[in-house]
Design a protein around this motif. Structure first.
Motif, PDB file in Angstrom:
ATOM      1  N   GLN A  63       0.886  -1.206   0.074  1.00 59.07           N
ATOM      2  CA  GLN A  63      -0.165  -0.029   0.251  1.00 59.07           C
ATOM      3  C   GLN A  63       0.414   1.353  -0.065  1.00 59.07           C
ATOM      4  N   SER A  66       2.361   1.326  -3.042  1.00 53.50           N
ATOM      5  CA  SER A  66       1.127   2.004  -3.823  1.00 53.50           C
ATOM      6  C   SER A  66       0.978   3.559  -3.708  1.00 53.50           C
ATOM      7  N   ASP A 279       3.912  -1.309 -11.283  1.00 55.49           N
ATOM      8  CA  ASP A 279       2.272  -1.018 -10.990  1.00 55.49           C
ATOM      9  C   ASP A 279       1.412  -1.749 -11.062  1.00 55.49           C
ATOM     10  N   ASN A 282       3.403  -4.728  -8.586  1.00 54.05           N
ATOM     11  CA  ASN A 282       3.051  -4.584  -7.592  1.00 54.05           C
ATOM     12  C   ASN A 282       1.296  -4.704  -6.944  1.00 54.05           C
ATOM     13  N   GLN A 283       0.714  -4.145  -7.480  1.00 53.83           N
ATOM     14  CA  GLN A 283      -0.908  -4.938  -7.926  1.00 53.83           C
ATOM     15  C   GLN A 283      -1.496  -6.326  -7.705  1.00 53.83           C
TER      16      GLN A 283
END
Length: 334
Positions: A63, A66, A279, A282-283
């Motif tokens: 998070q 993010s 990204d 990571n998601q």
């Protein structure tokens, strides 16, 4: 007069305690059925919280990354928008100057230089832009604008090209001043000589974004626009044909600058692509971690529903027994 024996009182307490326990079970099972997760984590993990703690830490870290990814996206998007304006301003001015270089005397006099001054201010404003209070093109010095205003730039450049009598000499003096570390980089550029700190987008990857207002492509644009703005300055004493020649030179220069700006923006575009890729990874990791955590705490809906139905049946039976017990008396017994 009626009396209550100790046995009856004990039985009442027992039934009350059983009623409270059944209601608590029903509340717990209802929550588990609605949320899909067990309420008693200790029982599921058998006291071993290490695995769950590791998953929770991973989610918190992801998070945080993010947020860093979002910041990097906003920063690069703002850079692209600013450079897009710079490219539009300089590209249009280049066309106007090329037209002016071959036009009649009335077209040349005054208007091209005034137009250049207006575009110069717009370019400087774009390069001095910020996002959330952080300058875009000042390198590590994000707390201040990277360039002085148009008036200061024109004043310093006019000093540097003073005494030059031909368009070629003026362009040579301007190029030398912009290339001299004691010239543009000291007098006009107020940003840092150090690049912006890299964005940490994952535990293993960082993205650097070193695009500053003293980049050679941007300095070339500023040089050509500033020279065009000073072309009709009486201090230079250029004739109208010489002004036309100088307009044509800087117009061609601005035309070639478009390729330099495109290359500069492509560097930022490559960084944007990397940010998107990191990204997305990571998601995906965050989703898989959430699935692992949910699987660990997942309550079986069928088993939970069965237990809930059983508790409801027991509670109804207890209420029935309580009602019948309250109706017992010696008269009814006889």
């Amino acid at each position: 007069m009626s009396s209550v024996s100790l046995g009856d009182l004990s039985q009442a307490f027992m039934m009350q305690r059983r009623s409270v326990a059944l209601r608590q079970d029903m509340t717990r099972l209802t929550d588990e059925l609605s949320s899909g997760q067990v309420s008693d984590i200790k029982e599921v993990l058998a006291g071993n919280h290490n695995y769950l703690s590791g998953l929770e830490r991973s989610l918190e870290t992801l998070q945080g990354f993010s947020v860093a990814n979002s910041e990097a996206k906003y920063f690069t998007d703002a850079m692209q928008s600013s450079l897009d304006r710079v490219q539009d301003f300089s590209g249009q001015l280049g066309l106007d100057l090329l037209l002016a270089s071959g036009g009649p005397v009335g077209v040349i006099a005054g208007s091209p230089s005034e137009n250049a001054k207006t575009q110069l201010q717009g370019i400087l404003n774009s390069l001095n832009a910020d996002i959330a209070g952080k300058s875009l093109f000042a390198g590590a010095a994000t707390d201040r604008v990277p360039l002085e205003n148009a008036e200061t730039l024109l004043t310093e450049l006019s000093i540097a090209i003073a005494g030059q009598t031909t368009p070629d000499d003026i362009m040579t003096a301007a190029e030398n001043w912009f290339a001299d570390p004691a010239g543009f980089d000291t007098l006009i550029y107020t940003g840092s000589g150090t690049a912006l700190a890299p964005f940490s987008l994952s535990e293993t990857e960082r993205v650097s974004l070193d695009v500053r207002a003293n980049d050679q492509a941007l300095k070339d644009v500023l040089m050509n626009v500033a020279v065009a703005a000073l072309t009709d300055d009486p201090a230079l004493g250029l004739t109208v044909p010489q002004q036309a020649e100088l307009f044509g030179t800087v117009g061609l220069g601005l035309k070639s600058n478009q390729d330099q700006l495109t290359d500069l923006r492509s560097r930022i575009g490559f960084t944007e692509a990397r940010i998107e890729m990191i990204d997305a990874r990571n998601q995906a990791e965050q989703t898989s971690t959430e699935v692992a955590r949910n699987a660990l705490l997942l309550a079986d809906p069928f088993e939970t529903a069965t237990q809930l139905e059983n508790v409801q049946f027991q509670l109804q039976a207890l209420y029935s027994v309580t009602v019948r017990s309250s109706q017992l008396s010696l008269v009814n017994f006889l």
